[in-house]
Each structure stands twice: as C-alpha cells, then as structure tokens.
Design a protein around this motif. Sequence first.
Motif, PDB file in Angstrom:
ATOM      1  N   ILE B 297     -70.295 -89.181 -42.045  1.00  0.00           N
ATOM      2  CA  ILE B 297     -69.170 -88.426 -42.644  1.00  0.00           C
ATOM      3  C   ILE B 297     -69.765 -87.853 -43.951  1.00  0.00           C
ATOM      4  N   TYR B 298     -69.999 -86.387 -43.851  1.00  0.00           N
ATOM      5  CA  TYR B 298     -70.348 -85.607 -45.161  1.00  0.00           C
ATOM      6  C   TYR B 298     -69.535 -85.908 -45.950  1.00  0.00           C
ATOM      7  N   SER B 299     -69.939 -86.316 -47.343  1.00  0.00           N
ATOM      8  CA  SER B 299     -68.748 -86.532 -48.200  1.00  0.00           C
ATOM      9  C   SER B 299     -69.441 -85.856 -49.435  1.00  0.00           C
ATOM     10  N   VAL B 300     -68.426 -85.505 -50.396  1.00  0.00           N
ATOM     11  CA  VAL B 300     -68.550 -85.064 -51.934  1.00  0.00           C
ATOM     12  C   VAL B 300     -67.700 -85.652 -52.618  1.00  0.00           C
ATOM     13  N   VAL B 301     -67.919 -85.731 -53.993  1.00  0.00           N
ATOM     14  CA  VAL B 301     -66.974 -86.121 -54.860  1.00  0.00           C
ATOM     15  C   VAL B 301     -65.800 -85.344 -55.169  1.00  0.00           C
ATOM     16  N   ARG B 302     -64.554 -85.541 -55.210  1.00  0.00           N
ATOM     17  CA  ARG B 302     -63.409 -84.664 -55.183  1.00  0.00           C
ATOM     18  C   ARG B 302     -63.274 -84.082 -56.677  1.00  0.00           C
ATOM     19  N   ASN B 303     -64.241 -83.653 -57.225  1.00  0.00           N
ATOM     20  CA  ASN B 303     -64.387 -83.013 -58.636  1.00  0.00           C
ATOM     21  C   ASN B 303     -64.970 -81.678 -58.594  1.00  0.00           C
ATOM     22  N   LEU B 304     -65.535 -81.296 -57.443  1.00  0.00           N
ATOM     23  CA  LEU B 304     -66.550 -80.418 -57.491  1.00  0.00           C
ATOM     24  C   LEU B 304     -65.745 -78.796 -57.803  1.00  0.00           C
ATOM     25  N   SER B 305     -66.442 -77.753 -58.113  1.00  0.00           N
ATOM     26  CA  SER B 305     -65.943 -76.510 -58.440  1.00  0.00           C
ATOM     27  C   SER B 305     -65.737 -75.824 -57.050  1.00  0.00           C
ATOM     28  N   LEU B 306     -64.735 -74.728 -56.891  1.00  0.00           N
ATOM     29  CA  LEU B 306     -64.631 -74.325 -55.527  1.00  0.00           C
ATOM     30  C   LEU B 306     -65.921 -73.644 -54.980  1.00  0.00           C
ATOM     31  N   GLU B 307     -66.748 -73.213 -55.836  1.00  0.00           N
ATOM     32  CA  GLU B 307     -67.884 -72.473 -55.431  1.00  0.00           C
ATOM     33  C   GLU B 307     -68.744 -73.752 -54.778  1.00  0.00           C
ATOM     34  N   ASP B 308     -69.107 -74.855 -55.502  1.00  0.00           N
ATOM     35  CA  ASP B 308     -69.655 -75.686 -54.997  1.00  0.00           C
ATOM     36  C   ASP B 308     -69.175 -76.351 -53.781  1.00  0.00           C
TER      37      ASP B 308
END
Lengths: 531, 531
Positions: B297-308
Amino acid sequence: MEEYLAKRQNLIQEDRARRVDQNAVYRSSPDELRADELIRRIRKDEGESIWGKQQLHGSEQLFPGMEFLTSREKIVGTKVYDILSHMPKGGLLHLHLGMVVQVDKVLRMGLKYPAMHVRTSALLTADNLTTVLPIFRALPQDKWTTHASLTDPLYVPDSWVPIQRARKNFSEALGGPEGFDRWVTDWMVINPSEAYGTHNSPDKIWSKFYATSMVSQGLIFFLPLWEEYVREVFLSSLEDGISYTEPRCMFGEKFMIGADGKKNVPHHEWLRVYDRVIASVKTTLRNPSVFLGSKLIYSVVRNLSLEDMEWHLDNCLALKREFPHLIAGFDLVGHEDSLKPLIYYAEPFLRFLEKQKELGVHVPFIFHAGETLGDGSAADMNLYDAILLGTKRIGHGFSLIKHPRLMELCKEQKICVEVCPISNEILRYCGSMPMHPLPALMNQGVHVALCSDDPAVFGNMGLSFDFFQIFVASDIHGLGTLRELVWDSIRYSGLDEDEKGHAFAMLEGQWNTFVKFILDKYSKDTARGQP
Amino acid sequence: MEEYLAKRQNLIQEDRARRVDQNAVYRSSPDELRADELIRRIRKDEGESIWGKQQLHGSEQLFPGMEFLTSREKIVGTKVYDILSHMPKGGLLHLHLGMVVQVDKVLRMGLKYPAMHVRTSALLTADNLTTVLPIFRALPQDKWTTHASLTDPLYVPDSWVPIQRARKNFSEALGGPEGFDRWVTDWMVINPSEAYGTHNSPDKIWSKFYATSMVSQGLIFFLPLWEEYVREVFLSSLEDGISYTEPRCMFGEKFMIGADGKKNVPHHEWLRVYDRVIASVKTTLRNPSVFLGSKLIYSVVRNLSLEDMEWHLDNCLALKREFPHLIAGFDLVGHEDSLKPLIYYAEPFLRFLEKQKELGVHVPFIFHAGETLGDGSAADMNLYDAILLGTKRIGHGFSLIKHPRLMELCKEQKICVEVCPISNEILRYCGSMPMHPLPALMNQGVHVALCSDDPAVFGNMGLSFDFFQIFVASDIHGLGTLRELVWDSIRYSGLDEDEKGHAFAMLEGQWNTFVKFILDKYSKDTARGQP
C-alpha cells in the motif's frame, strides 16, 4: 468539490440523526443558539489554554476528560465548570443513598453524638493507618465506654471508644485530632494513588470501594444522624441545581439503630423519617417549587439467598402499599462481576411481577446491569435479564454498547440508561472520559440520564462534575445535548405524570435563567477573543 | 420459568444474529465443534489458573487481556497461545513495512555492512542513554570514517562512526558491545515503563513511537539491507502461519540509499527488489503454495503539502501501471490527532479517482481513519471522508463504533476494518483488551481483519498475540469467530479473484490440520480435568 462537501454534510447528518438530541421536537431559541455557540467556543479555548498538550502537570499530560481524581482542582477553575454548575440538572436517578454527603460533613455529624463509638481490629500505628479501618457504631447508653483512645498502647483491639474521645486523644505522632479526621475520611473516599496506582483495575478498586461503604455505614445507620444526613442529601443536591433525587436505599438490614442506641427501628420508620425530611425541607426553602422531593429504590446486595430475596421482595411490596409515593422501584447492588447474576433470582423476580398484578401495585425493577468489561460474562448477560424482566431503567449499562438488539429494545421500550461517567472511570471501567462508551450510546439514540453514583466516595458532588467530564470530552455535545439529558432525567424518573408536568414547567423557567446567565456573563468575555 | 428461559435464549440469539461469525453460510464440522468446546474450556481453565484474581504479579492484578507489555511472557506459556500459534492466519492487512522484523535481527543485519554508520547529537553517558538516540545511515565509501566510538570523550557530536566500531568500542561503563545493542534496541521498541508509566497517553506515547521509527529507518533504508529485511518479513510471517501480507510502504522519500551508499535508488527499483524477493522466497519454501506473496500500500505521511500529495498520487498511478500486481492501494500514515485530516486533501484525492477512470487502472484508497479517542474531532471525522472517498478498508477505525450510519455503510459497501488490538492498547487508546471496542463492532456485524500494525515496536510478532488478546478477553468468541476473522483477511485483501480462490483452497487444508492439531494435542489433556 462542492458536490463532495454537500454529500459529506448529508452523511454527517444521517449519521447523527439517531442522536437523542437530534430527535427532539424541541427547537432551540435564538438565545439558546447564541449560548450554544458561546459554550462551544469556551470549551475549545479552554481545550487549548487549560488542557492543551503544552499544559503539563509534572510529567503528566493533561487532556480534556482526563482522570477525574487528578484533575478535579483544575476543573473547578474553568469557565465550562462555572457554566455547568449554574445549569439546572432536573433529577438525579442513580445515587447510592449512603454515599452522597461529603465525608467530612458526615464525620462532623457523627462527632456530635456521645452514643457514637469507634473501634479498630488492631492498635493504630503509623504503619497500619492505611490497612486498619475505623468501625463506627452508636451504642445504647449502658454500653457506652470510657476507653480513652485508639492509639494508646493499652488499647484492646475491637473494643469501643467514644468517637469524641478517640478524636481528642488521637496520638500526636499520628497527627492528633486532625490526624484522626484524615484517617477516617481517607477511609471513606477513593484516592488518586489507589485508583490510578495501587488498585488500578475494577476488581482491586472495588475492594477499597467496599471498605469506604463499611466505614460510612457505621456512622449513617443511626436514625438521628440519618435524619440529618438525608436532609443534607436534599440540600446539597439543590445547591447544585438538582431538583429531584431517586436514591438506592439499602434495606438489607431489617432494623436501623435508634436514638437510644438500640437496633430496633423498622423499615417503615425509616420511610416515615424520609417523608418528614422531604416535607420539612420544603418548608425551609425560599422557593419550594424547585424541590420536587425524592423517592427511594428499594435495594439489597446481590448475594442474598433465594429465601431472603423472596422476603425482601414481599417486604418491598408491603412498604410500597404503605408509602406508594416513596418507593420508586427495586434493585440489587454490589459488584456485578463477582456476585450473583440476575438470572439466579429469576424465579422470585417473576413471582414478584405476578404478585404485583394480583395486588394492583406497581414497583418496577430498576436494575444495575452490565457494569462490567466482560463480553458474554455473567455480568454482561445481566442486561438480557434486566430487559426481559421489564426494567424501567438500566443502572450503568456500561456494556450495553456491545448489544445491538438490546439497544433497539431500550429505544422501543423507552428504557433509559443511568450513565455514571466518573464512577466508571474511577472504578476503572475506562481509563479516562474519551474512552467512555457514552458518545457511542448517544449516537445510537439510547436515552441517558447522567448520574453521579457515589459522589461522597468519588468527590463528584452534585452533577456538575459528571456533566463537565462528558461535555469536554466531545466536540459534538452542545447546549441541546445538555438540555436533552436534563429533560430525560425527569422523563425517565419515578415521578408521576402530574409531578412531571410541574417539573417541566419549573425546569423551563430555570433553563431560561441559565441561558441568560451564560449570555450575560460570557458573551462579552469571549467577544474579546474574536477577530 | 421455562417460558422465561426460552425467551431469554431467543433474545440472546437475536442480539448476536448480526455477528459476522453468525451470518456465515459456513457450517462447522463435528471436529470443529469439538475443537471449539475444547478451546473454550481451556480458556476458562486458564482464565482461573493463570489470569485469576488470586494470581498477583507483585501488587499487580492479572486478568485476561491485561496490558500486553507486562503479560507477554505469561501469554507465551499458555495453552491458548500454543493453540493460536498453530492457527493458519490467512492475510495480514495492516502492517507498517518498516516495523515488522524483530529489532535485534535488524541491528544484526546492520552490523554486517561496513557502509553503515551511526551518530548521536551528544556524547553518550549513563545519564543520557534514554534521551539521546542513535541515527543510522549507510554512507558512500568516500565518506566512511575511522572514528572509534560514540562514547569516547573526544567524540564530536553528529559525526559518523562505523557501526561495527561503535559497537565494539562502546564504553564498558555503559555495558560494552551488549550495552550498545541494548541502547539501540531500546530505542526501537516501546517498553512497559513508557507505555504504562512515563508516556501513558496517546499523545505522549506517539512521541516515543516516532523515535523508534527514526532509529530503525536509518538501518532499513539501505537497499542491500532492505532486501534482506523484506525477505525476513515474509519468512517470519510464514512462521506464524501468515500466508499473505499487505504492508504500508513509505514512499515519501524519492530515493533509497543503494549498495554504493548513494541515495539514488528510485521507487520502481524498490518494487523490482520486492518482486524479486517474493519470487525467491517461493523457490526456497518446501511448500510454496502456502505463500501467497505480498502487495504494497503506497503510503506517505499525512502532513504533505497539497502539491507534494498531488505528485505522490501521480507517482503511485505510474507505479501501479508498471507493477499492477504489487500496488494494492494508497494511504496516509502518522498520528491522526495531530496531523492533517483527510478532508484537507479532498481535491487531489477526487482528481486521483478521476484520473484512474481515465487511465483504466484501479488503486483503491485504504485509509487509516478514526485512530483516535476524539468524538467529532478531525481524526474522528476522517471516517466520513474515508468512506465517501471509497476506501476499500479502514485502518484502525477505533472510533467507528460511535457512528451508526457509517457502520451500516461498512456492511453495505463491504468495507472491512483493520483492527489492531495490541497497537491500540500500547498506544493508549484503551487501557486493556476488555476496554477495546472490537466486540461491539463485531456484534454490529462489521467485518474485521485482525492486524498487528507495528510488531517490531510492540513485540506482537506475527498475529498470534493479537488473536490471543481478543480471544481471552471474550466469552463469546469461539473457533467460528477465529475462522471468520482468518477468512475475512483473505476476502478483504488486495488479492485478485483467482488468487483468492487459490488462497481459500489452501486455507481449507491448513484449517483442517489445525483443528486436528487441537483435538490430537488437547482432547486428552482436558479430559483429565473433567468429572
């Protein structure tokens, strides 16, 4: 995106549509809407300024709805508490009569009577103050003693010492008279170090809980003191805006100790005194209409033999016929996880219901049930029996959230749950208020009366503290929620229809004053914080 | 009375009719019924002999489902654990890839590489071992150092020391090489004194949790080690009967450090290695059919900018098209209570769904949501967005029980909840297992996959411990419940229909072996205890 936001708003509404405070026919007034906005804003502000992550208490993290015994002092200083303490509360429907009045007041009452004696099972020393508890008892004059002290090396364990002397001569090494007061009152309450440290599980904290009851009972179970005590129950409740109480009263002992120190006062005499105190309190109030009186729930401990239970059920019916306006129901009390389940008494209970039909009287069961962390355990199963036996309300119902069909039945059969948030937390059914199942229950549309259970032991005097804890632990509860809880405490009470009519009219007036109080005191205050 | 008992039985059945394990078309075999009786009896016996009130651990009260970190050793010695550790588990659907392998193994992997270095922000002393953490990183050969030790008074803070030397020369006063191991691994796990003492609230324990991830990440984020690590994820899962894993993998960093110590290995290379390890593990197994592979499951931290966020969503789609069999979904991870809510990213998420339609690919959201004690807080509200955005499953859903309409939607739309009991308890969402909302959720008929979340940090390796905790904290769960949970872990997985068909056939065989194991090993054993 707009479409998404609209769908989102719809879903939130659908999800909350079952909430008790959404179903109400009642429409908030413009003043109420303004007051609602105000208290939400104040809760949010204090959520950061008082309970925020930055607000450490030693190494301890503060948060809204945190452990009551460590946060009580902080709560008292908040604006939310100030507001809630001015709120009219309606009725208080789950309350153990022997555990209502502040323990220092009870001790002071006891100290007035020369008949009151105290004993211990061992000579008191600095080492055993927390393991040896005081046993109180009023004695007949011919048994009064002249023993001097509980702390004198010559003290013979288990011998009675007059309470006044025991206090006066309490050894200086143990703090003197103030040390006596501290020792006694520590035995009558649950301390944070017990609840959150040494006794941090339901089974263990119940053992301390039983001890508190044993200590206070010896003082209260003495008719002259009992009369004073009952008066104080009403007066202190009124002080916190509680107009009506429906306490569980223990009728397990057949006789109370009378003024002469003899254990010979029968149940109907207790009720006569209770009646008299209600009447006398009414005459002393400037505005007697705010006092709606009180009714008792006949209670025994859930460990009786079947024969004894049968006797008590019959006795309850007899008392109901003599004092129809005073007996509101029948219940069993005590630790559900370790004592007998309701099903054990099903046969006498069923006969009790039959007999009521024959006699044309109505004494509903108002059962404690589901005050447990068990899943399918006997205490959890009590919920099935309570409902099948026609319980009018459910005491605690902590595990009710596990039972979808039973929640439906509560709604269909208008069974209200007496939720005691602070009691549940201190008795370790939940770690803190945000873990409490109340919001889940309310979202399911189950009606709730908020109650304090044993305020003398927990320190949650009145109802303001319990309202505080549930209010700050939610971003959803608003003024409408509070109103609904207050009204439900009358709707689901043992008051008759006429009494309820009067109660609602009276509440309406109190509520308007309350809303005005919020607006008058706080609208300027928070306007400053606005852009 | 008979009539009463019949009504009672009916009501119990009605109340439990919605349970997932009741709805099943599946009918238990006679062997399963016998095994069910056996494990219930063993649970009851051990409930008294091991977890009974009399079994004190110091001043501590033992009980079934008590705090995991203090009871782990005791659990391992039980028959219930023995049985559950032999149970085939199906899939493990909620697992953070960087927190799966036992920390001592990870450290040993790191110690093999001369490229691996370590540094600290201060000279280590006995006083700061618990406040100064190790930062690891593999360096390119031209940056390798010859610094001797982290504990030498000449150590310059923040300078890299080769890990092997750092260990070898760890000061004797701090325990020498074993002291080094202890220091590092203590930083990679949560200890009981933290969870239940110094960090006893979600906000505080999350801070330690972040630290563990920072420490381990430096070791794992190095391709040669990562390859070994991933292999160990599969092998250790298989050891506990887990045939399929669907871990969240952090793709926030665009490059991993390669064998040459340079941070230049792009995402698709990670996936190639992942694919290769799956294939290679299959070839090494005696019975490769029990290994159903793995998807990420492709995951990123829930604090990215909208662009990122936009970039990552596009990148996820590109990877999905390159590795359709490896990407199972998209998710945000990190502390819901303090980081950005899902609604913040609603626009890029809606565009992501649009683009999928255009491209003809399908990457479902599999959102963490409701991992919170909040009631109407942003983290609690994540549940609305997760469902509206079509989440395939819900990660945690701890606060789902508060939402009647959302639970209905989960059932209607076949959304399964990934429940992580031990994680929730250690991260202080509940005090112990009996306080966990799982039984309430199951009684509502919401489908659940039981998961371990971060076993390296919590010590709940595999799935047996999580199964143990929920099984002993209920008198209702039986073999049928376990079976349903196992089957649901495949039903709601990212496996395609063919793969599921194969999986169920394989599971059926494993399950029969498991039932036979229970009967063979324990039917004699408990017969002795019978009258």
